[in-house]
Structures are given as C-alpha cells and as structure tokens.
Design an enzyme around this catalytic site. Structure first.
Site, PDB file in Angstrom:
ATOM      1  N   TYR A  86       0.977  -1.087  -0.028  1.00 17.21           N
ATOM      2  CA  TYR A  86      -0.020   0.052   0.084  1.00 17.21           C
ATOM      3  C   TYR A  86       0.716   1.333  -0.053  1.00 17.21           C
ATOM      4  O   TYR A  86       1.798   1.111   0.908  1.00 17.21           O
ATOM      5  CB  TYR A  86      -0.848   0.019   1.143  1.00 17.21           C
ATOM      6  N   SER A 194     -18.621  -4.399  -1.261  1.00 15.62           N
ATOM      7  CA  SER A 194     -17.791  -4.020  -0.414  1.00 15.62           C
ATOM      8  C   SER A 194     -18.281  -2.980   0.718  1.00 15.62           C
ATOM      9  O   SER A 194     -19.351  -2.629   0.322  1.00 15.62           O
ATOM     10  CB  SER A 194     -16.544  -3.183  -1.121  1.00 15.62           C
ATOM     11  N   ARG A 216     -18.787  -9.966  -7.935  1.00 21.50           N
ATOM     12  CA  ARG A 216     -18.264 -11.346  -8.492  1.00 21.50           C
ATOM     13  C   ARG A 216     -19.280 -12.325  -8.257  1.00 21.50           C
ATOM     14  O   ARG A 216     -19.917 -12.454  -7.524  1.00 21.50           O
ATOM     15  CB  ARG A 216     -16.650 -11.812  -7.731  1.00 21.50           C
ATOM     16  N   ARG A 218     -20.474 -15.900  -7.289  1.00 23.19           N
ATOM     17  CA  ARG A 218     -19.984 -16.922  -5.650  1.00 23.19           C
ATOM     18  C   ARG A 218     -21.101 -17.865  -5.658  1.00 23.19           C
ATOM     19  O   ARG A 218     -22.216 -17.766  -6.136  1.00 23.19           O
ATOM     20  CB  ARG A 218     -19.812 -15.930  -4.666  1.00 23.19           C
ATOM     21  N   GLY A 289      -9.964   2.576  -5.787  1.00 24.67           N
ATOM     22  CA  GLY A 289      -9.462   1.540  -5.442  1.00 24.67           C
ATOM     23  C   GLY A 289      -9.072   0.407  -6.763  1.00 24.67           C
ATOM     24  O   GLY A 289      -9.548   0.801  -7.846  1.00 24.67           O
ATOM     25  N   MET A 291      -8.872  -3.453  -6.756  1.00 26.79           N
ATOM     26  CA  MET A 291      -9.072  -4.682  -5.740  1.00 26.79           C
ATOM     27  C   MET A 291      -8.537  -6.023  -6.739  1.00 26.79           C
ATOM     28  O   MET A 291      -7.848  -7.068  -6.330  1.00 26.79           O
ATOM     29  CB  MET A 291     -10.434  -5.041  -5.521  1.00 26.79           C
ATOM     30  N   TYR A 313     -10.051   8.902  -6.213  1.00 26.60           N
ATOM     31  CA  TYR A 313     -10.626   9.682  -4.988  1.00 26.60           C
ATOM     32  C   TYR A 313      -9.812   8.928  -4.032  1.00 26.60           C
ATOM     33  O   TYR A 313      -9.781   7.636  -3.931  1.00 26.60           O
ATOM     34  CB  TYR A 313     -11.942   9.613  -4.814  1.00 26.60           C
ATOM     35  N   TRP A 314      -9.371   9.553  -3.155  1.00 23.36           N
ATOM     36  CA  TRP A 314      -8.729   9.244  -1.797  1.00 23.36           C
ATOM     37  C   TRP A 314      -9.169  10.003  -0.372  1.00 23.36           C
ATOM     38  O   TRP A 314      -9.016  11.181  -0.507  1.00 23.36           O
ATOM     39  CB  TRP A 314      -7.200   9.436  -1.743  1.00 23.36           C
TER      40      TRP A 314
END
Length: 381
Positions: A86, A194, A216, A218, A289, A291, A313-314
């Site tokens: 990170y 998420s 996803r 599953r 993000g 992922m 964006y953070w």
C-alpha cells in the site's frame, strides 16, 4: 526482527513504556496497562504482527489529548500496508533503539485526559482520528487535538462509529463531489458488496438515486443479491453479465431519460473497461481502489466521443484539505444517514493473560481472513 518480551498480566511489572509525544518506546519498570499490535518488517500479517504491552502514558501536552480506543477495524488497506503493497507509510515509533510500526487506520476512541490548552474536547467525548495511518490498533494513544474528530453523542453505535472514518465518507463524497445528481438519476458501480459499495447503495437510495451494481460470481450469490436489494440496490449483476449484449439494451431502456453520468470503480481490469460502455455522454468515472490488481484501461474513443472524465479519489486527501469543523460536520451528516452496521466479529484480546496468547489469537484470525472469512473484524485491546 524485534525480539518479543514476554509480558504477563500476572507479573507485577513490565519494562515497556510508550512515549507518544516523543514518538518513541522507551524502557522503565512500571505496571502493565496497555497493548498495541506492532510489526518490524512487512510481510504476511499472520507471520509478522504481534501484540506488545506498554506502560501507562504520561499526561498529555497542553495541545493534546489522551484517548482510549474501544474498537478498531481491520480493513483491506490495513492488510495491504502490513504486506508492504500500500503506497503510504504506517505509524512508526521507536522501541529500545529500534523502529516498530503500529497497525490500524480507523477506530472509535474515548477522550480520557485533556491538555490544558485544548478547547472543544472533554473527558468522555467519543472521537475518531483524522490523521491518516495513526496506528489505531492500540489501547491508549496521545494525539494533538487538531487531529481529533468529535462524534455526535447520539445516534451512532460503537461498530458504526469504529467504521465511520473511511468507507461511509468515501461513498458520500464520491456521490456528491463529481456530478450533481438529482432524484431519479443513476449510478453505476463495481465492488458493490464492499463496505464502500454497500454505503453507496444506502446513501443513493436515501437520495432517491438508482444504482446498477456489479459483484463477483459466488456460491451464495442469491443471498448476496437479496442483501444488496434490501439495502436499496436497484439492479445487481455479476461481471459475467457484461458479455451478454442484451444487458446494454436493457440499461439503455432503463436510463433512456437519465443516462448514467457517474461510475464508481474499486476493481479495475477488463470488467471495469466493459462497464464504461454503459455510461452516457459527459459521464465521470471515479476510481478509489484496484482490487483486481489490474490496470485501468480505457479506450480513447470513450474520451473523444463520449467526453468521459476520469478521476481518482482518496478520503485521506479530503481530510488533509478540510478543517476540523468540516470533518465534524461530515461525521454528523453520516450519522444522520443511519447506515446499517457492517456484518462483523469482535476480536477481544483484552482478557488474554499474556502477549504471547494475544498474538496467537490475532494471527489465527488473520489466517481465517486470508481464507475468505467475510465478516468485518474489529479489534479490542
């Protein structure tokens, strides 16, 4: 590696003291009081993390407060930080001449002591920390008052308070900062299950916005779709649906009078590229993000003919650019939304009689998380 010192509650004393103001651990005999989760090198959390004891803290300086953390979540970014992948630096302190890192970026705490020059805070106030990577996997810390965000006294559970500083504000600000959305408008997002994705669904629903959400595939897909729909999702699909040409036709019908102008991305990779085909003209793609650990690839034609704008964006940047008053106003706004608590488990290490036993339980939890344990884990030290 930093050699672990055996420290037990049954012993009268320990030789550890955490001097936060000096950003240093030093040794002096005193009775056991506190613990922190520390590491000296990056790697697999189940291998490199351990619980370390330290003595009571001295009174805070005049501009600071002493806080006690009640719950501190383990977030994916925390794990990435321990792994060394990170792109920010963790909290670093000195112990016996060696540098150690303290994990954690989020958590709810209580003010237990106040410096003489501090205004607007008092003992018993519930707070979160606005300073990125402060090291919240600890029991007590001293922090400058300017880095504290006071929470509303009511309307917020401890679990929601412990998880309020990162994910809900990220969702709220992305929904409000890039496109002026009105009731009936559409939002497209991936990673919908998420913590941010679920917050986006809830906040959007409260504003009368409609959402198209991707997750996803599953085994428990039906249960997940039902759960997200209950939160307020309009449509939920797996990424496999992007290969079905009929999906684009359906989306075009649904959004004919309100083309999609905002897409939120935390995944990246080819599926995200395929999702951009569902956007209308003059849309904004906001990435927070990656992922999939795959690059975000966008066709030039999308920029030329659809006038797509891409942003990053953070949330930490937002905190750095806004005052304490603005941060507290955002916390009040999030509290008023009354978001659902994340599904969670509390890992209470406060009753363990030794650092070794606490470390063993901590590492076992990280092994379970690595194997796909789906609940949010919150630490209590």
């Amino acid at each position: 590696m930093l050699r672990q010192t055996a420290t037990r509650l049954t012993r009268p004393c320990t030789q550890l003291r955490l001097l936060i103001r000096a950003n240093a651990f030093s040794t002096s005999p005193a009775c056991f009081a506190n613990r922190a989760v520390v590491y000296t090198e990056t790697g697999n959390p189940a291998d490199v993390l351990r619980v370390q004891s330290y003595d009571p803290l001295p009174p805070p300086p005049s501009d600071s407060v002493t806080i006690r953390f009640h719950l501190s979540p383990i977030n994916p970014s925390d794990i990435n930080l321990v792994q060394g992948v990170y792109p920010v630096k963790p909290a670093q302190l000195e112990f016996s001449g060696q540098q150690v890192f303290v994990g954690g970026n989020e958590g709810v705490a209580e003010v237990v002591d106040v410096g003489t020059a501090v205004q607007g805070l008092r003992k018993g106030d519930r707070i979160v920390v606005g300073k990125p990577q402060f090291g919240t996997w600890s029991s007590h810390r001293v922090i400058q008052a300017q880095d504290v965000i006071k929470l509303p006294s009511r309307g917020l559970s401890d679990v929601n308070a412990a998880t309020i500083i990162v994910n809900p504000p990220t969702a709220y600000n992305m929904l409000h900062s890039f496109v002026e959305l009105k009731e009936g408008d559409w939002v497209l997002q991936n990673g919908a299950n998420s913590a941010v994705g679920q917050a986006v669904i809830q906040i959007a629903a409260r504003k009368g916005l409609k959402t198209i959400n991707f997750v996803r595939k599953r085994p428990d897909l039906d249960n997940l779709i039902a759960s997200l729909t209950e939160l307020g999702a309009t449509h939920v699909f797996t990424y496999d649906a992007l290969a079905d040409k009929s999906l684009a036709k359906h989306v075009k019908q649904w959004t004919s009078d309100r083309p999609i102008r905002l897409m939120l991305n935390c995944v990246g990779g080819k599926d995200t590229t395929a999702m951009t085909r569902l956007l209308g003209d003059n849309a904004h793609l906001v990435s927070y993000g990656a992922m999939s650990k795959q690059p975000l690839s966008l066709p030039t034609s999308t920029f030329i003919f659809k006038n797509l704008t891409a942003h990053g964006y953070w949330q930490n940047r937002w905190y750095n650019e806004h005052s304490r008053q603005e941060r507290e106003e955002l916390m009040r706004t999030i509290t008023d939304l009354k978001l659902k608590e994340p599904e969670h488990e509390i890992l209470d290490l406060s009753s363990e009689t030794s650092d070794e036993a606490a470390t063993q339980r901590l590492r076992e939890t990280f092994v379970r998380m690595e194997q796909g344990f789906g609940k949010k884990v919150l630490l209590r030290l």
